[in-house]
Design an enzyme around this catalytic site. Structure first.
Site, PDB file in Angstrom:
ATOM      1  N   GLY A  82      15.070 -22.355 -38.306  1.00 45.59           N
ATOM      2  CA  GLY A  82      15.376 -24.045 -38.710  1.00 45.59           C
ATOM      3  C   GLY A  82      14.121 -24.401 -39.264  1.00 45.59           C
ATOM      4  O   GLY A  82      13.925 -25.673 -39.262  1.00 45.59           O
ATOM      5  N   HIS A 112      -6.368 -11.780  -5.036  1.00 42.51           N
ATOM      6  CA  HIS A 112      -7.937 -12.140  -5.034  1.00 42.51           C
ATOM      7  C   HIS A 112      -8.186 -13.585  -5.063  1.00 42.51           C
ATOM      8  O   HIS A 112      -8.893 -13.935  -4.356  1.00 42.51           O
ATOM      9  CB  HIS A 112      -8.451 -11.285  -6.246  1.00 42.51           C
ATOM     10  CG  HIS A 112      -8.180  -9.833  -6.102  1.00 42.51           C
ATOM     11  ND1 HIS A 112      -8.997  -8.935  -5.316  1.00 42.51           N
ATOM     12  CD2 HIS A 112      -7.217  -9.086  -6.369  1.00 42.51           C
ATOM     13  CE1 HIS A 112      -8.783  -7.772  -5.383  1.00 42.51           C
ATOM     14  NE2 HIS A 112      -7.409  -7.560  -6.092  1.00 42.51           N
ATOM     15  N   GLN A 143      25.893 -16.638 -39.461  1.00 42.75           N
ATOM     16  CA  GLN A 143      24.647 -16.316 -39.570  1.00 42.75           C
ATOM     17  C   GLN A 143      24.579 -15.561 -37.958  1.00 42.75           C
ATOM     18  O   GLN A 143      25.295 -15.595 -36.935  1.00 42.75           O
ATOM     19  CB  GLN A 143      23.688 -17.262 -39.101  1.00 42.75           C
ATOM     20  CG  GLN A 143      22.189 -17.167 -38.752  1.00 42.75           C
ATOM     21  CD  GLN A 143      21.621 -16.224 -39.802  1.00 42.75           C
ATOM     22  OE1 GLN A 143      22.105 -15.424 -40.441  1.00 42.75           O
ATOM     23  NE2 GLN A 143      20.320 -16.525 -40.101  1.00 42.75           N
ATOM     24  N   LYS A 198      17.526 -14.459 -43.440  1.00 44.08           N
ATOM     25  CA  LYS A 198      19.084 -14.927 -43.280  1.00 44.08           C
ATOM     26  C   LYS A 198      19.762 -14.236 -44.230  1.00 44.08           C
ATOM     27  O   LYS A 198      21.094 -13.840 -43.801  1.00 44.08           O
ATOM     28  CB  LYS A 198      19.064 -16.460 -43.479  1.00 44.08           C
ATOM     29  CG  LYS A 198      20.062 -16.944 -42.926  1.00 44.08           C
ATOM     30  CD  LYS A 198      19.921 -18.628 -43.258  1.00 44.08           C
ATOM     31  CE  LYS A 198      18.871 -19.428 -42.159  1.00 44.08           C
ATOM     32  NZ  LYS A 198      18.781 -20.495 -42.425  1.00 44.08           N
ATOM     33  N   ARG A 252      21.607 -22.697 -48.742  1.00 44.96           N
ATOM     34  CA  ARG A 252      20.885 -22.530 -47.350  1.00 44.96           C
ATOM     35  C   ARG A 252      19.590 -21.877 -47.587  1.00 44.96           C
ATOM     36  O   ARG A 252      19.624 -20.879 -48.632  1.00 44.96           O
ATOM     37  CB  ARG A 252      21.615 -21.821 -46.455  1.00 44.96           C
ATOM     38  CG  ARG A 252      23.015 -22.206 -46.162  1.00 44.96           C
ATOM     39  CD  ARG A 252      24.037 -21.347 -45.414  1.00 44.96           C
ATOM     40  NE  ARG A 252      23.497 -21.075 -43.941  1.00 44.96           N
ATOM     41  CZ  ARG A 252      24.099 -20.044 -43.200  1.00 44.96           C
ATOM     42  NH1 ARG A 252      24.850 -19.210 -43.781  1.00 44.96           N
ATOM     43  NH2 ARG A 252      23.521 -19.780 -41.975  1.00 44.96           N
ATOM     44  N   THR A 274      18.703 -26.730 -45.052  1.00 41.36           N
ATOM     45  CA  THR A 274      20.289 -26.227 -45.503  1.00 41.36           C
ATOM     46  C   THR A 274      21.134 -27.488 -45.854  1.00 41.36           C
ATOM     47  O   THR A 274      20.823 -28.747 -45.284  1.00 41.36           O
ATOM     48  CB  THR A 274      20.991 -25.744 -44.201  1.00 41.36           C
ATOM     49  OG1 THR A 274      20.550 -24.502 -44.165  1.00 41.36           O
ATOM     50  CG2 THR A 274      22.550 -25.515 -44.283  1.00 41.36           C
TER      51      THR A 274
END
Length: 865
Positions: free
Chosen positions: A131, A823, A308, A22, A116, A135
């Site tokens: 996630g 098949h 982000q 991040k 964060r 944060t």
């Protein structure tokens, strides 16, 4: 000081291990001209390492955690909790405190900040880990910020994050955490922007979710968001949600959830102008990173801030094209019953044999059908060919309706007349030797190949294989060969259509195809029952096989009573079928002869589930049912107006099916037999390369194309990086689900089964083998893990001929891919197993062990309570 904190502008592309995924991405975005990122800095992973490295309890708990498996949930929970507690209680190293305090004094410590987590295994191109860590928003004051840095560090060991790492093969010791401290923005609106549509994968369609207040409400699923779609600078779709709640920052820190005024709940979150502005920003970021992005944004004081951006990891790659035209690609894997990725050597072998215009994507092959869709004749032929797979046909219809591929301007071609391919020369139909002649031709050719390849080595060997592939193609595409099974397939279609029209009898050909002669694949399943018959009388051998582990278990057998007989029976079986395996169109897949252990659980299952002579009984029972069905149809037809004529035509078609449908499986058997001869010779060559120190393992050659391998054999030179890079790519491809149909825009188009009056919760698929059956579902993705009881129903993604030995124990079959003539369908009909194929997501929607009812006549599955 600098290695403990880094401002966004100072972050270099190479510093993933310092600032995590991040942090790295934020550093990159903040350098893009005209893009606003709230200012801030990263506390690098050095701080985290300093905080924990001296702590012995932490190290010993970490060692215990590394020993656990995903299933040890309770222990994972307990150890993770202790690790979190240690991290929370540990003192933050004083130079980290100093560095953070110094940065905050520059930005203004009275401001509110978001704190964060940014892990080093997160937001990577192939594993989003999104996630997994925590944060915290609107944190005010140095002490509070430092306390939340500890909380972020501890969140590296939430149960969820620990289990996710275990599932994805990341070592807990190699994952560190950086913490982002970023000026808080108090937005009027926020949300997520996907620069490619996550639902259809269309790279030209942007998708925006937007709601009032902070984005946390949207991410956590607390509120419904507006949804907007933008294509080429135009809003093409808007869904305005009722937004009852929003999350806002509080003056004194922290966040609160507020009700939105009833008269504002239906308001559009962003104006049209703002939607288009945001879409432009998204395209700019996508262009900078060079791949579709999943972007978190917020809007404050009429400015968009980006907080982000990460690559969208779930998109299927687009097959490569050398122009900007529209293309439509059909998956080869769905027609060949093998949707796993194929290794580079396997791909290039397949490409050497086929004449179709192939493209690669995600380790799989696709045929570009755009040229065929540019003429009306081509379209009609294509839709006719795809009639047996409604999901592909439906997708093609959608593409035609949208006019995605334009007809050529001078297209005045006349449509194809339907001629019945069952009108074949009578001498052909009545020639009993045609099938055995074709089979002999193939066998002789393979025997010759085995003789001739012996003496070849080095680049001579590869040149020899290239020449021999011409021979393989001659046999595979021999028009006589094709007309034999086409005659049978067309006769099946005729029977199904006419019996339904004349007698109201559905799928009559299914029963008529049971236990036909000359089907090499169904004989393979029955032959393994015969192997079980040989071993059953010898308890010592059975016991030995139950515990046999090592690959040379066959050598030990003669020590036991019955061991020699067992060894002979298994070798004889391998002599006939040892070149087969699951996923056999990929030459690099391990053949049964290379790993006979694969067959042991199947043989043991047969010993346990059946009485002696079961293969004979099964075959005879199917034959009897087929003959009774034939007699019944003929008798009923004779009662009809013009009955004698109808009965005569029908009898002729039934004869065609029974005489020729078994041969349908043979060309592939010949093809795979040849592959195995090539493979054994190439592995000998690979052995020489290992001895010469050019490669590390013989199997490394699987990661080279045929052309590259030729070059390596010639020069004895190879860049080490190539193999490891290809191995990593293969792992990534393995996680992808290939689409049946994908366009050059990357859009995955899905047809559907259009059928009314199915039961309420029925799961629809394609009916390929009649009958209704109930039983226990066994969801099996890897043939080697199959522990079947007699009467189970197999649920899997695909079955190619290598799965056939399992069919003898089954009561029914459900697969995610397949068509009427693939098949699995042919063998299911021949064994009289009700089967439904082409069931989207079957292995996820049906759980292992559930009781299910499979309706192979109408094509659906019900989960029974």
């Amino acid at each position: 000081m600098s290695s403990l904190v880094l401002g966004f502008q100072e972050i270099e592309k190479t510093q993933l291990l310092l600032v995590g995924g991040k942090g790295l991405n934020l550093g990159e975005i903040s350098k893009i001209e005209g893009i606003h990122v709230p200012e801030g800095f990263c506390v690098t992973t050095v701080g985290y390492q300093q905080a924990v490295e001296q702590n012995e309890t932490y190290q010993s708990l970490l060692n215990r955690l590394t020993m656990l498996k995903v299933d040890d949930r309770d222990q994972i929970g307990e150890i993770s909790r202790k690790i979190r507690q240690i991290i929370m209680e540990a003192e933050i190293p004083s130079d980290v405190v100093k560095a953070v305090t110094h940065e905050l004094s520059r930005f203004g410590e009275e401001h509110a900040y978001a704190v964060r987590s940014s892990a080093t295994a997160e937001d990577l191109p192939h594993a989003s880990f999104a996630g997994q860590q925590d944060t915290y928003l609107n944190i005010i004051g140095v002490d509070a910020i430092l306390q939340h840095i500890s909380k972020c560090w501890a969140s590296l060991f939430t149960d969820r994050a620990v289990i996710y790492r275990m599932q994805n093969g990341f070592d807990h010791r190699q994952v560190y955490l950086s913490v982002i401290v970023q000026r808080m923005v108090f937005p009027q609106a926020s949300g997520i922007l996907f620069t490619a549509d996550p639902m259809t994968s269309n790279r030209k369609l942007l998708s925006i979710d937007a709601s009032f207040g902070l984005g946390e409400a949207l991410v956590s699923g607390l509120v419904s968001a507006d949804g907007y779609k933008v294509r080429e600078r135009e809003i093409v779709d808007k869904r305005i949600a009722t937004k009852a709640l929003a999350i806002y920052g509080r003056k004194e820190g922290g966040t609160e959830t507020k009700q939105i005024d009833p008269d504002q709940q239906k308001n559009q979150t962003l104006t049209d102008q703002q939607i288009l502005q945001l879409a432009r920003i998204g395209k700019q970021i996508e262009a900078y990173f060079g791949s579709p992005q999943d972007i978190e944004w917020c809007l404050a004081h009429d400015t968009f801030y980006i907080v982000q951006s990460r690559p969208i990891t779930t998109l299927y790659p687009i097959p490569e094209a050398d122009d900007q035209e529209n293309h439509v690609y059909l998956s080869v894997g769905h027609q060949q019953m093998m949707t796993d990725p194929i290794k580079p050597l396997g791909l290039s072998f397949y490409l050497l044999v086929t004449a179709a215009p192939m493209r690669k994507a995600g380790g799989r092959l696709f045929v570009d059908v755009a040229p065929r869709m540019a003429t009306s004749v081509g379209r009609e032929a294509l839709l006719n060919t795809m009639a047996s797979d409604p999901l592909i046909k439906g997708a093609l219809m959608t593409i035609i309706e949208r006019d995605f591929i334009k007809l050529l301007p001078n297209d005045h071609t006349s449509p194809i007349r339907n001629r019945s391919n069952t009108d074949m020369p009578a001498h052909f139909e009545n020639d009993p030797t045609i099938v055995s002649d074709l089979m002999k031709l193939s066998q002789t050719s393979i025997e010759e190949l085995k003789q001739n390849i012996q003496a070849k080595s080095g680049s001579d060997l590869l040149d020899f294989i290239l020449e021999d592939i011409q021979e393989l193609k001659k046999i595979l595409f021999n028009p006589r060969s094709t007309s034999v099974f086409m005659a049978a397939m067309n006769a099946s279609a005729w029977i199904n259509e006419k019996m339904n029209e004349w007698l109201g009898e559905k799928n009559a050909a299914d029963t008529l195809s049971q236990s036909v002669p000359n089907n090499i694949t169904s004989e393979m399943g029955l032959a393994l029952l015969d192997v079980a018959d040989v071993i059953r009388p010898y308890p010592e051998v059975v016991d030995y096989l139950q515990h046999a582990k090592e690959e040379n278990f066959l050598d030990e057998l003669p020590k036991f009573e019955g061991g020699q007989e067992t060894q002979d029976a298994i070798f004889a079986y391998l002599g006939e079928y040892g070149m087969r395996c699951a996923g056999e169109i990929d030459i690099t897949r391990t053949r049964w002869s290379e790993k006979p252990m694969t067959l042991v659980p199947l043989i043991l299952g047969n010993i346990k589930n059946f009485e002696p002579r079961e293969s004979h009984r099964k075959f005879e029972q199917g034959r009897k049912e087929a003959l009774e069905k034939e007699q019944e149809l003929i008798d009923r037809l004779k009662q009809l107006p013009d009955g004698e004529q109808k009965a005569k035509e029908t009898k002729r078609m039934i004869d065609l099916i029974r005489k020729f449908i078994g041969y349908r499986e043979y060309p592939k058997y010949g093809y795979v037999s040849r592959y195995f001869v090539y493979k054994q010779a190439l592995l000998k060559e690979a052995e020489r390369l290992v001895q010469a120190g050019v490669i590390h393992n013989k199997e490394d050659i699987y990661y080279l194309t045929f052309e590259e391998l030729l070059e390596v054999v010639r020069t004895h030179k190879l860049d080490d990086q190539i193999i490891s890079k290809r191995k990593d790519e293969y792992k990534i491809y393995d996680r992808l689900t290939p689409p049946r149909v994908i366009t050059s825009d990357g859009e995955i188009i899905v047809g559907e089964y259009k059928r009314e009056n199915l039961p309420a919760d029925a799961i629809a698929g394609l009916p390929v083998s009649s009958g209704v059956v109930e039983g226990r579902a066994r969801v099996i993705l890897n043939m080697e893990e199959a522990a079947l009881e007699d009467g189970d129903i197999l649920v899997t993604s695909f079955t190619d001929p290598g799965w056939t030995p399992l069919f003898v124990s089954l009561k029914g079959l459900v697969t995610e891919v397949g068509g009427l003539m693939t098949h699995g369908a042919v063998i299911a009909r021949e064994y009289g197993l009700p089967a439904v194929v082409g069931v989207e997501g079957a292995t996820k929607r049906i759980k292992d062990g559930q009781r299910i009812r499979v309706n192979g006549t109408d094509g659906y599955i019900e989960i029974l309570k």
